[in-house]
Write a protein that holds these residues in place. Structure first.
Motif, PDB file in Angstrom:
ATOM      1  N   ALA A 195       0.813  -1.216   0.000  1.00  0.00           N
ATOM      2  CA  ALA A 195       0.000   0.000   0.000  1.00  0.00           C
ATOM      3  C   ALA A 195       0.844   1.263   0.000  1.00  0.00           C
ATOM      4  N   ILE A 196       1.970   1.242   0.713  1.00  0.00           N
ATOM      5  CA  ILE A 196       2.741   2.474   0.908  1.00  0.00           C
ATOM      6  C   ILE A 196       4.095   2.459   0.199  1.00  0.00           C
ATOM      7  N   ALA A 197       4.559   1.275  -0.206  1.00  0.00           N
ATOM      8  CA  ALA A 197       5.886   1.185  -0.828  1.00  0.00           C
ATOM      9  C   ALA A 197       5.839   0.657  -2.256  1.00  0.00           C
ATOM     10  N   GLY A 198       4.640   0.456  -2.788  1.00  0.00           N
ATOM     11  CA  GLY A 198       4.517  -0.066  -4.139  1.00  0.00           C
ATOM     12  C   GLY A 198       4.757   0.992  -5.203  1.00  0.00           C
ATOM     13  N   LEU A 199       5.018   0.551  -6.419  1.00  0.00           N
ATOM     14  CA  LEU A 199       5.278   1.475  -7.533  1.00  0.00           C
ATOM     15  C   LEU A 199       4.057   2.339  -7.820  1.00  0.00           C
ATOM     16  N   ASP A 200       2.859   1.805  -7.581  1.00  0.00           N
ATOM     17  CA  ASP A 200       1.635   2.570  -7.822  1.00  0.00           C
ATOM     18  C   ASP A 200       1.595   3.838  -6.986  1.00  0.00           C
ATOM     19  N   PHE A 201       2.155   3.794  -5.787  1.00  0.00           N
ATOM     20  CA  PHE A 201       2.176   4.959  -4.909  1.00  0.00           C
ATOM     21  C   PHE A 201       3.024   6.069  -5.532  1.00  0.00           C
ATOM     22  N   THR A 202       4.185   5.692  -6.070  1.00  0.00           N
ATOM     23  CA  THR A 202       5.044   6.682  -6.732  1.00  0.00           C
ATOM     24  C   THR A 202       4.395   7.207  -8.004  1.00  0.00           C
ATOM     25  N   ILE A 203       3.733   6.329  -8.744  1.00  0.00           N
ATOM     26  CA  ILE A 203       3.052   6.758  -9.967  1.00  0.00           C
ATOM     27  C   ILE A 203       1.998   7.807  -9.649  1.00  0.00           C
ATOM     28  N   ARG A 204       1.304   7.633  -8.527  1.00  0.00           N
ATOM     29  CA  ARG A 204       0.295   8.614  -8.132  1.00  0.00           C
ATOM     30  C   ARG A 204       0.947   9.968  -7.834  1.00  0.00           C
ATOM     31  N   ILE A 205       2.098   9.927  -7.166  1.00  0.00           N
ATOM     32  CA  ILE A 205       2.823  11.171  -6.872  1.00  0.00           C
ATOM     33  C   ILE A 205       3.237  11.870  -8.167  1.00  0.00           C
ATOM     34  N   VAL A 206       3.861  11.121  -9.063  1.00  0.00           N
ATOM     35  CA  VAL A 206       4.360  11.700 -10.318  1.00  0.00           C
ATOM     36  C   VAL A 206       3.208  12.200 -11.178  1.00  0.00           C
ATOM     37  N   SER A 207       2.080  11.485 -11.165  1.00  0.00           N
ATOM     38  CA  SER A 207       0.912  11.909 -11.941  1.00  0.00           C
ATOM     39  C   SER A 207       0.427  13.282 -11.486  1.00  0.00           C
ATOM     40  N   CYS A 208       0.413  13.502 -10.175  1.00  0.00           N
ATOM     41  CA  CYS A 208      -0.007  14.801  -9.642  1.00  0.00           C
ATOM     42  C   CYS A 208       0.923  15.911 -10.140  1.00  0.00           C
ATOM     43  N   VAL A 209       2.223  15.605 -10.193  1.00  0.00           N
ATOM     44  CA  VAL A 209       3.201  16.608 -10.636  1.00  0.00           C
ATOM     45  C   VAL A 209       3.018  16.921 -12.114  1.00  0.00           C
ATOM     46  N   ILE A 210       2.906  15.897 -12.939  1.00  0.00           N
ATOM     47  CA  ILE A 210       2.795  16.100 -14.391  1.00  0.00           C
ATOM     48  C   ILE A 210       1.505  16.822 -14.729  1.00  0.00           C
ATOM     49  N   ILE A 211       0.409  16.418 -14.113  1.00  0.00           N
ATOM     50  CA  ILE A 211      -0.887  17.033 -14.419  1.00  0.00           C
ATOM     51  C   ILE A 211      -0.933  18.469 -13.909  1.00  0.00           C
ATOM     52  N   GLY A 212      -0.363  18.712 -12.740  1.00  0.00           N
ATOM     53  CA  GLY A 212      -0.365  20.065 -12.192  1.00  0.00           C
ATOM     54  C   GLY A 212       0.607  20.985 -12.896  1.00  0.00           C
ATOM     55  N   GLY A 213       1.797  20.485 -13.164  1.00  0.00           N
ATOM     56  CA  GLY A 213       2.817  21.303 -13.832  1.00  0.00           C
ATOM     57  C   GLY A 213       4.192  20.965 -13.303  1.00  0.00           C
ATOM     58  N   ILE A 214       4.944  20.180 -14.052  1.00  0.00           N
ATOM     59  CA  ILE A 214       6.271  19.743 -13.619  1.00  0.00           C
ATOM     60  C   ILE A 214       7.239  20.926 -13.675  1.00  0.00           C
ATOM     61  N   GLY A 215       8.111  21.015 -12.670  1.00  0.00           N
ATOM     62  CA  GLY A 215       9.085  22.093 -12.628  1.00  0.00           C
ATOM     63  C   GLY A 215       8.509  23.416 -12.173  1.00  0.00           C
ATOM     64  N   THR A 216       7.344  23.378 -11.514  1.00  0.00           N
ATOM     65  CA  THR A 216       6.748  24.596 -10.947  1.00  0.00           C
ATOM     66  C   THR A 216       6.517  24.359  -9.462  1.00  0.00           C
ATOM     67  N   LEU A 217       6.450  25.435  -8.692  1.00  0.00           N
ATOM     68  CA  LEU A 217       6.339  25.290  -7.239  1.00  0.00           C
ATOM     69  C   LEU A 217       4.963  24.773  -6.822  1.00  0.00           C
ATOM     70  N   PHE A 218       3.908  25.387  -7.349  1.00  0.00           N
ATOM     71  CA  PHE A 218       2.558  25.036  -6.913  1.00  0.00           C
ATOM     72  C   PHE A 218       1.872  24.018  -7.823  1.00  0.00           C
ATOM     73  N   GLY A 219       2.507  23.659  -8.932  1.00  0.00           N
ATOM     74  CA  GLY A 219       1.919  22.693  -9.852  1.00  0.00           C
ATOM     75  C   GLY A 219       1.566  21.371  -9.198  1.00  0.00           C
ATOM     76  N   PRO A 220       2.487  20.748  -8.432  1.00  0.00           N
ATOM     77  CA  PRO A 220       2.159  19.464  -7.795  1.00  0.00           C
ATOM     78  C   PRO A 220       0.966  19.539  -6.845  1.00  0.00           C
ATOM     79  N   VAL A 221       0.843  20.648  -6.116  1.00  0.00           N
ATOM     80  CA  VAL A 221      -0.290  20.811  -5.194  1.00  0.00           C
ATOM     81  C   VAL A 221      -1.590  20.936  -5.984  1.00  0.00           C
ATOM     82  N   LEU A 222      -1.568  21.756  -7.033  1.00  0.00           N
ATOM     83  CA  LEU A 222      -2.746  21.908  -7.880  1.00  0.00           C
ATOM     84  C   LEU A 222      -3.127  20.566  -8.503  1.00  0.00           C
ATOM     85  N   GLY A 223      -2.132  19.817  -8.969  1.00  0.00           N
ATOM     86  CA  GLY A 223      -2.392  18.514  -9.560  1.00  0.00           C
ATOM     87  C   GLY A 223      -3.025  17.552  -8.578  1.00  0.00           C
TER      88      GLY A 223
END
Length: 330
Positions: free
Chosen positions: A242-270
């Motif tokens: 639940a907490i150490a699987g690859l799916d957990f990291t994919i969820r984190i990265v998805s938030c960053v990409i959808i919000g805006g990678i390389g921006t300060l508030f993009g991951p939070v918005l995502g």
């Protein structure tokens, strides 16, 4: 100069309004389910900001941040359940351990270019997950670990409902954003972005690219472990898959990409976009989260590669150009 000053003032006003809404929202008596979803948004928004330090600003795409989250969570939960020591005292141990692990990975991979870092982080994440599964005497294996409940205890991050964690996560998210903001504007942060642009040129100028990327990775790992500790006590139960699987990291990265990678508030918005949509999809169709990931990622990559926050930047740039044109015509 006036345009940039007005732009900063607008950002400051927006931040103040958002902070005020977040602080006041629980007083409107929303359901505990809504509070829980918002906490999840803040958790993954904070983790997205931490990942973004090395993945967004540094261009080093890693897939092991779930492992750092697990290290932070398991360290504090194990010590609390066995020695009854508050996580407010032990959470630095998880951060230190994550920094040590990040240092080992970085020392090995940052001397090379190409996909070595990404491949190594995938392997490392799987190693951590397997260790957590088979070290049953310490981690209870696939059965997972539950946070012992002996009544509400704020010093032990144990509460009767999720509302206290709501305010705790507001503080944690603000702290992670502040640290990321300070790092990005530091000399190391400027070097990191320059290395992402042209590492060969930076090395020619005498910048130790390996050292710069290592510092960014260490900070990213430490912040992930800190958020992981809070997340573990919020969940009251942690398990390897639940907490150490690859799916957990994919969820984190998805938030960053959808919000805006390389921006300060993009991951939070995502995170505040992705997590509610996933909850909605899961309530309407079974296993809807994976489909939501796919649809949103494809749409963002094709329509708005800069992420959702890029839309706001585009609008801001258009307004600025119009004002500049109006001033020149006058």
């Amino acid at each position: 100069m006036k345009i940039f000053q007005n732009k900063n003032r607008i950002y400051a006003v927006v931040l103040i309004l958002v902070a005020a809404v977040l602080l006041i929202f629980p007083i409107t008596n929303p359901s505990n389910y809504v509070i829980t979803v918002l906490i999840q948004c803040m958790v993954f928004g904070s983790l997205g900001v931490a990942w973004n330090i090395i993945g967004g600003y540094g261009g080093q795409i890693g897939w092991c941040h779930a492992a750092f989250v697990a290290v932070g969570a398991y360290t504090s939960v194990i010590i609390y359940s066995r020695l009854n020591i508050t996580p407010l005292v032990t959470f630095p141990l998880g951060m230190i351990l994550s920094v040590v692990l990040a240092t080992i990975i970085g020392k090995v991979t940052f001397r090379y270019r190409g996909p070595f870092f990404a491949i190594t982080t995938i392997a490392f994440a799987e190693i951590v997950r397997v260790v957590l599964i088979y070290w049953r005497s310490l981690t209870s294996g696939t059965a997972g670990l539950a946070v012992p409940y002996h009544g509400a205890s704020p010093l032990n991050l144990v509460f009767d409902n999720d509302r206290p964690f709501y305010y705790i996560m507001i503080f944690v998210m603000a702290l992670v954003l502040l640290i990321a903001w300070l790092f990005v504007r530091s000399k190391t942060g400027y070097y990191l972005r320059a290395i992402k642009g042209d590492e060969t040129a930076c090395r020619t100028l005498g910048i130790d690219s390996g050292k710069v990327k290592l510092r960014a990775f260490q900070l990213s790992a430490a912040l992930s472990a800190m958020v992981g500790m809070v997340y573990g006590f919020f969940q009251m139960f942690i398990a390897p898959d639940a907490i150490a699987g690859l799916d957990f990291t994919i969820r984190i990265v998805s938030c960053v990409i959808i919000g805006g990678i390389g921006t300060l508030f993009g991951p939070v918005l995502g995170a505040f976009i992705v997590l509610p949509l996933i909850e909605l999809a899961n309530s309407l169709i079974s296993s809807g989260s994976q489909m939501i990931y796919g649809i949103m990622l494809i749409a963002i990559v094709i329509l708005q590669p800069a992420g959702v926050i890029g839309i706001f930047h585009s609008i801001s740039n258009r307004v600025r150009r119009k004002k500049e044109g109006a001033e020149q015509s006058v």
